[in-house]
Enzyme design. Structure first.
Site, PDB file in Angstrom:
ATOM      1  N   GLU A  44     -55.245 -39.310   1.938  1.00  0.00           N
ATOM      2  CA  GLU A  44     -55.324 -40.771   1.856  1.00  0.00           C
ATOM      3  C   GLU A  44     -56.238 -41.284   2.962  1.00  0.00           C
ATOM      4  OE1 GLU A  44     -51.172 -42.480   0.102  1.00  0.00           O
ATOM      5  OE2 GLU A  44     -51.040 -41.587   2.095  1.00  0.00           O
ATOM      6  N   VAL A  45     -57.214 -42.085   2.593  1.00  0.00           N
ATOM      7  CA  VAL A  45     -58.112 -42.725   3.553  1.00  0.00           C
ATOM      8  C   VAL A  45     -57.637 -44.162   3.716  1.00  0.00           C
ATOM      9  CG1 VAL A  45     -60.485 -43.444   4.016  1.00  0.00           C
ATOM     10  CG2 VAL A  45     -60.033 -41.237   2.903  1.00  0.00           C
TER      11      VAL A  45
END
Length: 718
Positions: free
Chosen positions: A458-459
């Site tokens: 997840e960014v």
């Protein structure tokens, strides 16, 4: 002159014709229905030469042979009959190749998958390169299909049924040496001599196939074959749990071809292909394929990513070691680890050594290659060697003050453009960046444990993260072999946000007296790789419950962990990592786990199954679906597509259901709302359907574009 045909013929002086496949404008070759006429035309031109001594089929692409058939052809079919005709057409093309009067050799370099391998199987011989990029396989089962252009019939006759069934049922790919060992290819050579080796092979007269080994011959009799297929079915269904219709079809089609002859087998293959193409499982799996393909092209932000030449990692624990491993071994980037002591650095480097040593044992990597990749990883107890690092990935304890301190130290020791990416699983990125001098360089980069195995990341940009920072981190994650999803900086982000209510509901079932193994079995039968209780053990009970108060504070009582579970935490139960959690784990690696009866004493309850497996699954899954809809409404995720991919790759949401949003479409939004309302009446407000779902029900909306009209009358959530 602009190339218009995907197939070109070149005649050599030795009278061997070389057919080069190079689909114009495409990075990789894929087979399309309209190529049938082109293939027949090029074969006719070759055979018009009375001196023709043989044919070699080779790719004009630098890194692939044929990556498979164009999946869009199947998506365009609106009936089983249309899909069956597609398979029959593919079979006819392969039959034309197999019937040629001269030897035909497939010269394979790079990906040779699906329809590409079926084309190679139709040739008399196959030669492949020893290159690491070369992979051969029939992965159609991963799309809910079976090979439809003769693969189910030709492969068993070439390699023997056991090898063929293993390949077709699992969809796994083989490297060159594996393919040579099992007889799938006749030779494996360096890339530089691929064409010449294939030409020499074509100039040989057609040879009789080598006889199958004695074990294979024994399995061709009625008794041996029955034993083989019974064993294959047990193994396959143990994994599939009846959720993948392709498994049963593959077994039947392969067996029919072996017992009733080729023509019956090909007919059965085409018919089964058509039927499978119309199943909701295949539609969901194809939807995931298209979604992940589109995501690979998504830069994540409008900014232009900066070049990344070297990485720093803060923390040498389980996460830091795994992150360093994927950075060096997959991205091929130099990485420097900082830890407070040498022991932490050695622990982190051991992770990479173990991963690479496994590749050496399997002969996927040489010892020299292992040393070369290990040389990319260095360590230090100070910031020596950090000044020129482009991205620093922080993987220290979940403590806000500590992470803020790390930001300050990186800003003091690194360049003004250095990106600080925090691997936090729960702390707001805005808080981590609150004291930063350059908050535009701070971002979240949440890996899942263990990073060397889990495919998702997840960014998480905060409000001040620059577009360039986002784009750079997304590009880095892709280099590391990760699927990157950009999510909003809100408590729990996306994956943990939808996972927590699911696990908590499993705990409610446990506290109501449902046995631990009954809860897990219900969700495994639903399609998850492990049940929620075992998942908590795998993650670590201490780590898994650490983030709950953060989310409870942000989102309310549905994230409240029942207080009775304090007894488990207070009993020093951390899960698999210390050998005792909800399950007991044997000291020997691979020893079978068993539910610990002591848990029931700690929780002061007597276990007794009162709920059906369907009821347990419905309660847990509905909590996840409801939360997923909330996250989309709150723009935690950018699209239903991202939410589906993240759930499948991050927590193992059943791929054959396509992800939470595609699954809700399949069940019907109205049915999801009704089920939640019924559960709310029985168990309380945590099941109250969110506003997004109620509005969608009224407007008769769906999350995704429908592929085909699906029958959901037997859906487990109904």
């Amino acid at each position: 002159m602009e190339q218009t045909s995907a197939f070109t013929l070149t005649m050599r002086l030795d009278n061997v014709g070389v057919i080069t496949i190079d689909v114009p404008g495409e990075k990789m070759n894929t087979l399309k229905a309209e190529f049938a006429a082109e293939i027949r035309s090029v074969l006719q031109r070759a055979c018009a030469n009375p001196q023709l001594a043989g044919l070699v089929i080779i790719s004009g692409k630098p890194d692939s042979f044929i990556a498979g058939a164009d999946i869009a052809m199947i998506a365009a079919c609106r009936s089983a009959q249309q899909a069956e005709q597609l398979a029959l057409q593919g079979q006819k093309v392969m039959a034309d190749i197999a019937a040629l009067p001269v030897p035909v050799v497939a010269a394979i370099h790079g990906a040779c998958l699906g329809g590409g391998l079926e084309l190679a199987l139709a040739c008399d011989r196959r030669v492949c390169t020893l290159d690491e990029k070369t992979r051969l396989g029939l992965p159609e089962v991963q799309l809910g299909l079976l090979p439809g252009s003769g693969g189910t019939q030709r492969l068993p006759r070439l390699t023997g049924a056991p090898v063929a069934l293993d390949m077709i049922l699992s969809g796994k790919t083989l490297r060159a040496r594996q393919a040579l060992k099992c007889g799938l290819v006749d030779d494996a050579v360096p890339h530089a001599i691929l064409l010449e080796t294939a030409v020499k092979s074509a100039l040989k007269a057609r040879e009789a196939r080598k006889p199958l080994p004695l074990r294979e011959r024994l399995l061709t009799g009625p008794v041996g074959r029955a034993l083989l297929f019974n064993m294959a079915e047990r193994r396959a269904q143990a994994r599939a749990r009846g959720n993948y219709p392709a498994v049963d079809k593959i077994l039947k089609v392969v067996r029919q071809g072996l017992e009733q002859g080729g023509s019956r087998g090909y007919e059965a293959e085409a018919r089964a292909f058509g039927e499978l193409a119309m199943t909701p499982e295949s539609a969901a799996l194809r939807g995931l394929f298209f979604a992940t393909t589109a995501l690979k092209k998504d830069p994540g932000a409008e900014g232009e990513p900066r070049a990344v030449r070297s990485i720093g990692v803060l923390g040498g624990g389980l996460m830091g070691g795994g992150i360093a491993c994927v950075t060096a071994t997959r991205a091929g980037l130099p990485v420097r680890i900082k830890d407070i002591n040498a022991q932490g650095i050695n622990h982190a480097m051991k992770t990479s050594w173990q991963v690479l040593s496994k590749a050496v044992r399997r002969r996927h990597l040489t010892e020299a290659g292992r040393q070369q990749q290990m040389a990319l990883i260095t360590g230090s107890t100070d910031y020596q060697g950090f000044s020129q690092r482009d991205v620093i990935i922080e993987a220290v304890f979940e403590d806000l003050a500590l992470k803020q301190k790390m930001v300050g130290e990186i800003e003091a020791h690194c360049g003004p453009q250095t990106i600080f990416a925090s691997n936090t699983s729960s702390l707001p990125i805005a808080d981590i960046a609150a004291r930063a001098q350059r908050p535009e360089n701070v971002i979240g980069l949440h890996y899942f444990s263990p990073p060397e195995k889990m495919p998702l990341v997840e960014v998480i940009p905060h409000a001040g993260s620059s577009e360039v920072t986002v784009a750079t981190v997304v590009a880095l994650a892709k280099k590391q072999g990760k699927t990157a999803i950009v999510v909003a900086d809100k408590a729990g982000f996306y994956v943990n946000r939808i996972l927590a209510p699911y696990v908590i509901e499993a705990m409610h079932c446990l506290l109501a007296g449902e046995p631990i193994d009954a809860i897990d079995e219900a969700l495994v039968n639903f399609g998850f790789p492990v049940g929620p209780v075992q998942l908590l053990d795998e993650v670590g009970i201490d780590i898994g419950t650490h983030m709950m108060p953060v989310m409870e504070k942000a989102w309310g009582e549905r994230f409240a962990l029942p207080s009775a579970l304090d007894a488990v935490l207070n009993d020093n139960r951390k899960g698999r990592k210390n050998g005792r959690g909800f399950y007991l784990y044997g000291k020997r690696w691979g020893a079978k786990k068993k539910a610990d009866a002591e848990i029931y004493r700690l929780l002061k309850l007597t276990p007794k199954s009162c709920l059906s497996a369907q009821d347990i699954a419905t309660r847990c899954v509905m909590m996840m679906l409801n939360e997923a809809a909330r996250t989309l409404d709150e723009q935690v995720i950018r699209s239903a597509r991202d939410g589906d991919i993240a759930a499948v790759f991050g927590i193992g949401f059943p791929p054959f259901l396509g992800g939470p949003f595609r699954y809700m479409d399949r069940v019907g939004i109205a049915q999801v709302v009704r089920t939640l309302e019924q559960l709310e009446q029985r168990f309380g407000s945590r099941f109250a359907p969110c506003e997004r779902l109620k509005i969608m029900m009224e407007a008769q909306k769906t999350f995704c574009e429908p592929d085909v009209t699906l029958d959901n009358s037997d859906d487990p959530a109904r």
